[in-house]
Design a protein around this motif. Structure first.
Motif, PDB file in Angstrom:
ATOM      1  N   ARG A   1      -8.436  -1.531 -25.141  1.00  0.00           N
ATOM      2  CA  ARG A   1      -7.044  -1.143 -24.901  1.00  0.00           C
ATOM      3  C   ARG A   1      -6.936  -0.341 -23.603  1.00  0.00           C
ATOM      4  O   ARG A   1      -6.079  -0.608 -22.757  1.00  0.00           O
ATOM      5  CB  ARG A   1      -6.504  -0.329 -26.081  1.00  0.00           C
ATOM      6  CG  ARG A   1      -5.013  -0.041 -25.980  1.00  0.00           C
ATOM      7  CD  ARG A   1      -4.560   0.957 -27.023  1.00  0.00           C
ATOM      8  NE  ARG A   1      -5.196   2.258 -26.864  1.00  0.00           N
ATOM      9  CZ  ARG A   1      -4.853   3.148 -25.918  1.00  0.00           C
ATOM     10  NH1 ARG A   1      -3.907   2.873 -25.053  1.00  0.00           N
ATOM     11  NH2 ARG A   1      -5.476   4.307 -25.833  1.00  0.00           N
ATOM     12  N   THR A   2      -7.822   0.624 -23.428  1.00  0.00           N
ATOM     13  CA  THR A   2      -7.811   1.463 -22.233  1.00  0.00           C
ATOM     14  C   THR A   2      -8.124   0.634 -20.987  1.00  0.00           C
ATOM     15  O   THR A   2      -7.549   0.856 -19.918  1.00  0.00           O
ATOM     16  CB  THR A   2      -8.814   2.619 -22.379  1.00  0.00           C
ATOM     17  OG1 THR A   2      -8.505   3.337 -23.568  1.00  0.00           O
ATOM     18  CG2 THR A   2      -8.765   3.558 -21.198  1.00  0.00           C
TER      19      THR A   2
ATOM     20  N   SER B   1     -13.410   1.088 -34.009  1.00  0.00           N
ATOM     21  CA  SER B   1     -12.340   1.834 -33.327  1.00  0.00           C
ATOM     22  C   SER B   1     -12.703   2.130 -31.878  1.00  0.00           C
ATOM     23  O   SER B   1     -11.860   2.027 -30.979  1.00  0.00           O
ATOM     24  CB  SER B   1     -12.054   3.149 -34.058  1.00  0.00           C
ATOM     25  OG  SER B   1     -11.520   2.891 -35.316  1.00  0.00           O
ATOM     26  N   TRP B   2     -13.965   2.508 -31.642  1.00  0.00           N
ATOM     27  CA  TRP B   2     -14.418   2.806 -30.284  1.00  0.00           C
ATOM     28  C   TRP B   2     -14.248   1.577 -29.392  1.00  0.00           C
ATOM     29  O   TRP B   2     -13.709   1.666 -28.283  1.00  0.00           O
ATOM     30  CB  TRP B   2     -15.886   3.246 -30.301  1.00  0.00           C
ATOM     31  CG  TRP B   2     -16.424   3.561 -28.941  1.00  0.00           C
ATOM     32  CD1 TRP B   2     -16.402   4.759 -28.306  1.00  0.00           C
ATOM     33  CD2 TRP B   2     -17.067   2.646 -28.029  1.00  0.00           C
ATOM     34  NE1 TRP B   2     -16.979   4.655 -27.062  1.00  0.00           N
ATOM     35  CE2 TRP B   2     -17.400   3.371 -26.865  1.00  0.00           C
ATOM     36  CE3 TRP B   2     -17.389   1.298 -28.091  1.00  0.00           C
ATOM     37  CZ2 TRP B   2     -18.033   2.778 -25.778  1.00  0.00           C
ATOM     38  CZ3 TRP B   2     -18.014   0.706 -26.995  1.00  0.00           C
ATOM     39  CH2 TRP B   2     -18.337   1.449 -25.862  1.00  0.00           C
TER      40      TRP B   2
ATOM     41  N   ASN C   1     -12.365  -1.131 -29.849  1.00  0.00           N
ATOM     42  CA  ASN C   1     -10.947  -1.473 -29.674  1.00  0.00           C
ATOM     43  C   ASN C   1     -10.262  -0.532 -28.687  1.00  0.00           C
ATOM     44  O   ASN C   1      -9.468  -0.968 -27.861  1.00  0.00           O
ATOM     45  CB  ASN C   1     -10.225  -1.460 -31.021  1.00  0.00           C
ATOM     46  CG  ASN C   1     -10.593  -2.639 -31.876  1.00  0.00           C
ATOM     47  OD1 ASN C   1     -11.042  -3.668 -31.384  1.00  0.00           O
ATOM     48  ND2 ASN C   1     -10.424  -2.497 -33.179  1.00  0.00           N
ATOM     49  N   GLU C   2     -10.577   0.745 -28.753  1.00  0.00           N
ATOM     50  CA  GLU C   2      -9.975   1.714 -27.837  1.00  0.00           C
ATOM     51  C   GLU C   2     -10.413   1.457 -26.397  1.00  0.00           C
ATOM     52  O   GLU C   2      -9.620   1.566 -25.458  1.00  0.00           O
ATOM     53  CB  GLU C   2     -10.323   3.139 -28.250  1.00  0.00           C
ATOM     54  CG  GLU C   2      -9.720   4.204 -27.374  1.00  0.00           C
ATOM     55  CD  GLU C   2      -8.197   4.233 -27.347  1.00  0.00           C
ATOM     56  OE1 GLU C   2      -7.638   4.837 -26.403  1.00  0.00           O
ATOM     57  OE2 GLU C   2      -7.549   3.643 -28.235  1.00  0.00           O
ATOM     58  N   ARG C   3     -11.678   1.118 -26.186  1.00  0.00           N
ATOM     59  CA  ARG C   3     -12.154   0.810 -24.835  1.00  0.00           C
ATOM     60  C   ARG C   3     -11.425  -0.412 -24.280  1.00  0.00           C
ATOM     61  O   ARG C   3     -11.059  -0.447 -23.118  1.00  0.00           O
ATOM     62  CB  ARG C   3     -13.674   0.534 -24.835  1.00  0.00           C
ATOM     63  CG  ARG C   3     -14.563   1.693 -25.262  1.00  0.00           C
ATOM     64  CD  ARG C   3     -14.712   2.853 -24.303  1.00  0.00           C
ATOM     65  NE  ARG C   3     -13.552   3.648 -24.080  1.00  0.00           N
ATOM     66  CZ  ARG C   3     -13.044   4.594 -24.922  1.00  0.00           C
ATOM     67  NH1 ARG C   3     -13.614   4.845 -26.065  1.00  0.00           N
ATOM     68  NH2 ARG C   3     -11.963   5.281 -24.600  1.00  0.00           N
TER      69      ARG C   3
END
Length: 116
Positions: free
Chosen positions: A49-50, A42-43, A45-47
């Motif tokens: 995306r951001t 999740s970390w 993937n979030e990075r």
């Protein structure tokens, strides 16, 4: 004539570089999904995306990696079900394939003369 970039473009270029730096520091190469727990997946993937969302907010449309970055972001953000390990690794390989080029182009964007 010197090309100028706005303070907004500079700020979001720096944010994108920061996200990219976090990813590259944690994972110098494409990680294997099976070696990561759900929180680390999740970390990452979030990075990613951001990172893409920051790049878009620069309002600079000529980044050569923009199309690939959008594909990665959309695959992560719009996946309705659980992606397979192979699916994640394919997305991540795509991201890591353009990450060095992205870093270079973002740094070039920042080095342009800024508006006051």
């Amino acid at each position: 004539m010197t090309k100028h970039i706005s303070d907004k473009s500079r700020r979001f270029s720096l944010l994108a570089l920061d996200e990219l730096s976090k990813i590259q520091k944690q994972y110098p190469s494409v990680p294997e999904v099976k070696s990561l727990n759900e929180e680390k997946i999740s970390w990452l993937n979030e990075r990613m995306r951001t990172f893409h969302e920051s790049v878009v907010k620069t309002n600079y449309k000529n980044f050569s990696f923009l199309t690939e970055s959008k594909k990665v972001r959309n695959a992560i953000a719009h996946s309705t079900g659980e992606l397979s390990q192979e699916g994640f690794e394919e997305i991540w390989r795509s991201f890591f394939a353009f990450s060095n080029k992205a870093k270079f182009e973002l740094q070039n964007n920042i080095s342009k003369t800024y508006s006051d």
